[in-house]
Design a protein around this motif. Structure first.
Motif, PDB file in Angstrom:
ATOM      1  N   CYS A 164      31.856  26.760  28.948  1.00  0.00           N
ATOM      2  CA  CYS A 164      33.248  26.383  30.509  1.00  0.00           C
ATOM      3  C   CYS A 164      34.136  26.657  30.246  1.00  0.00           C
ATOM      4  CB  CYS A 164      32.923  25.758  31.282  1.00  0.00           C
ATOM      5  SG  CYS A 164      33.082  23.913  29.856  1.00  0.00           S
ATOM      6  N   GLN A 165      35.000  27.478  29.487  1.00  0.00           N
ATOM      7  CA  GLN A 165      36.535  27.698  28.855  1.00  0.00           C
ATOM      8  C   GLN A 165      36.836  28.205  30.251  1.00  0.00           C
ATOM      9  OE1 GLN A 165      38.189  29.563  25.674  1.00  0.00           O
ATOM     10  NE2 GLN A 165      39.654  27.880  26.079  1.00  0.00           N
ATOM     11  N   GLY A 166      38.185  28.160  30.348  1.00  0.00           N
ATOM     12  CA  GLY A 166      38.727  29.252  32.070  1.00  0.00           C
ATOM     13  C   GLY A 166      37.917  28.211  32.927  1.00  0.00           C
ATOM     14  N   LEU A 167      36.139  28.498  32.951  1.00  0.00           N
ATOM     15  CA  LEU A 167      35.949  28.039  34.897  1.00  0.00           C
ATOM     16  C   LEU A 167      36.417  27.022  34.977  1.00  0.00           C
ATOM     17  CD1 LEU A 167      33.745  28.922  36.526  1.00  0.00           C
ATOM     18  CD2 LEU A 167      31.729  28.369  35.078  1.00  0.00           C
ATOM     19  N   GLY A 168      36.068  25.903  33.486  1.00  0.00           N
ATOM     20  CA  GLY A 168      36.192  24.888  33.930  1.00  0.00           C
ATOM     21  C   GLY A 168      35.192  23.893  33.513  1.00  0.00           C
ATOM     22  N   ALA A 169      35.347  22.220  32.878  1.00  0.00           N
ATOM     23  CA  ALA A 169      34.322  21.838  33.045  1.00  0.00           C
ATOM     24  C   ALA A 169      34.100  21.320  34.223  1.00  0.00           C
ATOM     25  CB  ALA A 169      34.760  20.704  32.279  1.00  0.00           C
ATOM     26  N   SER A 170      34.556  21.125  35.336  1.00  0.00           N
ATOM     27  CA  SER A 170      34.280  20.579  36.589  1.00  0.00           C
ATOM     28  C   SER A 170      33.586  21.628  37.694  1.00  0.00           C
ATOM     29  CB  SER A 170      35.297  21.063  37.496  1.00  0.00           C
ATOM     30  OG  SER A 170      36.185  21.950  37.843  1.00  0.00           O
ATOM     31  N   VAL A 171      32.699  22.643  36.480  1.00  0.00           N
ATOM     32  CA  VAL A 171      31.383  23.985  36.859  1.00  0.00           C
ATOM     33  C   VAL A 171      30.132  22.828  36.880  1.00  0.00           C
ATOM     34  CG1 VAL A 171      31.105  24.323  34.581  1.00  0.00           C
ATOM     35  CG2 VAL A 171      30.764  25.338  36.484  1.00  0.00           C
ATOM     36  N   TRP A 172      30.708  21.460  36.165  1.00  0.00           N
ATOM     37  CA  TRP A 172      28.719  20.749  35.433  1.00  0.00           C
ATOM     38  C   TRP A 172      29.069  19.285  35.583  1.00  0.00           C
ATOM     39  CZ3 TRP A 172      27.558  17.892  31.102  1.00  0.00           C
ATOM     40  CH2 TRP A 172      27.905  18.384  30.147  1.00  0.00           C
ATOM     41  N   TRP A 173      30.418  19.228  35.751  1.00  0.00           N
ATOM     42  CA  TRP A 173      30.439  17.360  36.030  1.00  0.00           C
ATOM     43  C   TRP A 173      31.888  16.655  36.629  1.00  0.00           C
ATOM     44  CZ3 TRP A 173      33.655  14.971  31.807  1.00  0.00           C
ATOM     45  CH2 TRP A 173      34.292  15.683  31.134  1.00  0.00           C
ATOM     46  N   PRO A 174      32.221  16.297  36.693  1.00  0.00           N
ATOM     47  CA  PRO A 174      33.197  15.168  37.475  1.00  0.00           C
ATOM     48  C   PRO A 174      34.401  14.959  36.466  1.00  0.00           C
ATOM     49  CG  PRO A 174      31.395  13.464  38.031  1.00  0.00           C
ATOM     50  CD  PRO A 174      31.371  14.730  37.201  1.00  0.00           C
ATOM     51  N   ASN A 175      35.511  15.394  37.085  1.00  0.00           N
ATOM     52  CA  ASN A 175      36.654  15.414  35.772  1.00  0.00           C
ATOM     53  C   ASN A 175      37.605  15.385  36.844  1.00  0.00           C
ATOM     54  OD1 ASN A 175      37.314  17.714  34.336  1.00  0.00           O
ATOM     55  ND2 ASN A 175      35.098  17.799  34.530  1.00  0.00           N
ATOM     56  N   LYS A 176      39.103  14.843  35.617  1.00  0.00           N
ATOM     57  CA  LYS A 176      40.541  15.443  36.352  1.00  0.00           C
ATOM     58  C   LYS A 176      40.356  17.167  35.319  1.00  0.00           C
ATOM     59  CE  LYS A 176      45.042  13.700  35.773  1.00  0.00           C
ATOM     60  NZ  LYS A 176      45.350  12.463  35.314  1.00  0.00           N
TER      61      LYS A 176
END
Length: 551
Positions: A164-176
């Motif tokens: 998930c680099q670029g797209l963001g970790a929030s694609v699969w779990w909630p975070n800052k």
């Protein structure tokens, strides 16, 4: 008649001089409020400092869903009552709890705004638990277009992974989900079907067998970690391990591969201790001894997940069996093992604050491939390789992207960035000093998030050279600086053209077969040579062009 000599670059690259300063107009790219919410340090992010995550998830292969929670500990920096947590659609936050009280929240696209009930007092360390559920985005072309990959191995066993680099970790779990604030440590608990194994970051603390036949794998990360570095890898894994005697003692190295690939992995993964030997020499100690080093087979090419590097290169040398440099040297190592592991120093140890500065990850790591070759096969091997990858440079747009909107720059951050650093090494002209600079980067910025300015200032200070126009040229411009010169009446005249205003960079040349350093600027300079026949060649290790205007 004029003679044209183009050094080290493809001919079409010279046409970049027709672009106004080689730069793209900012007006050509349009960004939305969602880009700003994702890419900027909003007020709803700035008031709290991230300390700890406990990511507790259940992966449900039957319907491709993930359910779970993230417990977030944070310190209050500034009193404020609204917190931003990111989670991308179609995933959804179902509940948020603090001190046993359900908190109200609203959603704007992929950003959730949580209304805190208790006063957030400066200096206090608080905790909030975010519950969520959903069917995460399926990775289309991982790792570049990431998400969750749901596949099966050749034996019909499930093979699942995140990227998930670029797209963001929030694609699969909630975070800052902004890079500037790394969590200091975290626990990752992943529940999977009982016949499978989950491998995540850090060290395995325990495996819990549940009554429903599933297992929960608990992994603890002792060091700061960026969000996209957090991963899940689920499959019918078998493992083997070794201890590497490194600069900080014994480093635990564990390898997880699909059952049928064990024999191939035991042979191919011999590049790991070689990688560690070379990179500890050049960059200093592996940055995560406490969390170990793991190499994990994945259903895609690979990614630099911290202490859990993923691998899908087919147990071949090169890049999927191909030499990216075209020199032969690229087949002397497994590209994914060397490149993705190099990111442990540049990406995971030293991490950009804003993805616009992604070159800090990719330029140094791409350059590390040539340093690996140099360590084992000699300087000319490394030099030949880095020059060979120039054929992949596009000079299409600046390497640095636009800030605060989650925008990365040109893919030239890889091959051009590596050649920029190789050129800088020539300018420094002292191998011992260059190694000290590289190691110093990793100690000075140990486990930190950084800006381009910090890296530029450090390199200028340690090299003892004002590199401001050098970086403006290679990071913020698309043109290749050109040494324009003439040879006439025992005079050599020279200057830089096709460059940013005020560009200065000393350069090594061969003048009638003799090595000489010139210090061109954008104004004409000249030297007298007491010889009738004059010939000038720019050292091929500088990523520049040259142009003879002699009549």
């Amino acid at each position: 008649m004029k003679k044209y000599i183009v050094s080290l670059v493809v001919l079409f690259s010279l046409t970049q001089s027709t672009k106004a300063q080689g730069l793209l107009s900012k007006s050509e790219i349009h960004f939305s409020r969602q880009d700003s919410l994702r890419g900027s340090i909003t007020k709803e992010r700035a008031w709290w400092d991230l300390k700890y995550y406990h990511l507790d998830v259940k992966v449900n292969p039957k319907d491709s869903t993930i359910t779970g929670s993230n417990t977030i500990k944070y310190t209050v920096l500034e009193s404020y009552q609204t917190m931003q947590i990111d989670l991308q659609q179609p995933m959804a936050i179902s509940k948020v709890v603090q001190n046993g009280v359900d908190l109200k929240f609203s959603r704007e696209g992929n950003a959730y705004f949580i209304s805190m009930v208790n006063p957030q007092k400066v200096g206090a360390t608080n905790e909030v638990v975010v519950f969520y559920i959903g069917k995460p985005k399926v990775a289309v072309n991982p790792p570049w277009d990431g998400g969750i990959t749901w596949k099966k191995d050749t034996n019909g066993k499930l093979f699942i992974a995140s990227s998930c680099q670029g797209l963001g970790a929030s694609v699969w779990w909630p975070n800052k989900d902004h890079m500037y604030d790394e969590v200091e440590n975290m626990l990752i608990s992943v529940n999977v079907p009982g016949d499978l194994v989950n491998v995540s970051n850090g060290r395995l603390q325990s495996v819990q067998k549940l009554k429903d036949g599933t297992k929960t794998y608990n992994w603890y990360v002792a060091n700061p970690i960026n969000n996209y570095g957090v991963n899940i890898n689920i499959g019918d894994y078998v493992s083997f391990s070794e201890k590497y005697k490194g600069e900080k003692g014994a480093l635990d190295c564990t390898y997880y591969v699909l059952r049928d690939n064990l024999a191939k992995a035991k042979e191919q993964f011999k590049d790991v201790p070689r990688m560690l030997q070379a990179f500890e020499h050049w960059f200093g100690p592996y940055p995560f001894y406490e969390d170990s080093y793991k190499l994990v087979e994945a259903p895609y090419l690979g990614m630099e997940h911290q202490s859990s590097v993923t691998y899908g290169n087919g147990f071949k040398n090169g890049y999927r069996g191909r030499d990216l440099s075209g020199t032969g040297w690229g087949l002397k190592f497994d590209f994914i093992i060397i490149h993705e592991s190099g990111h442990e120093w540049f990406a995971n140890n030293i991490t950009y604050k804003d993805i616009a500065d992604m070159w800090i990850h990719e330029s140094f790591t791409n350059y590390s491939e040539s340093l690996f070759l140099e360590y084992f096969y000699g300087k000319e091997a490394g030099y030949t390789y880095v020059r060979g990858i120039r054929k992949n440079i596009q000079n299409d747009k600046p390497i640095i992207g636009q800030y605060n909107v989650n925008n990365e720059g040109s893919s030239d951050m890889y091959y051009k960035g590596a050649n920029m650093l190789h050129t800088l090494r020539q300018i420094v002209n002292d191998d011992a000093k260059w190694r000290t600079i590289l190691r110093g980067l990793n100690s000075t910025f140990y486990h930190q998030t950084v800006t381009t300015k910090q890296i530029e200032d450090y390199l200028s200070a340690e090299a003892g050279i004002d590199l401001s126009t050098f970086f403006n040229q290679y990071l913020r411009d698309t043109r290749i600086p050109t040494l324009e010169y003439f040879l006439k009446d025992k005079i050599v005249g020279y200057r830089w053209t096709n460059c940013v205003p005020g560009f200065t960079m000393r350069v090594k040349v061969q003048l009638n077969g003799q090595e000489k350093w010139l210090a061109p600027t954008t104004e004409w300079k000249s030297i007298a040579i007491d010889q009738d026949e004059l010939k000038l060649n720019v050292d091929k290790n500088f990523y520049v062009a040259s142009f003879d205007i002699t009549e």
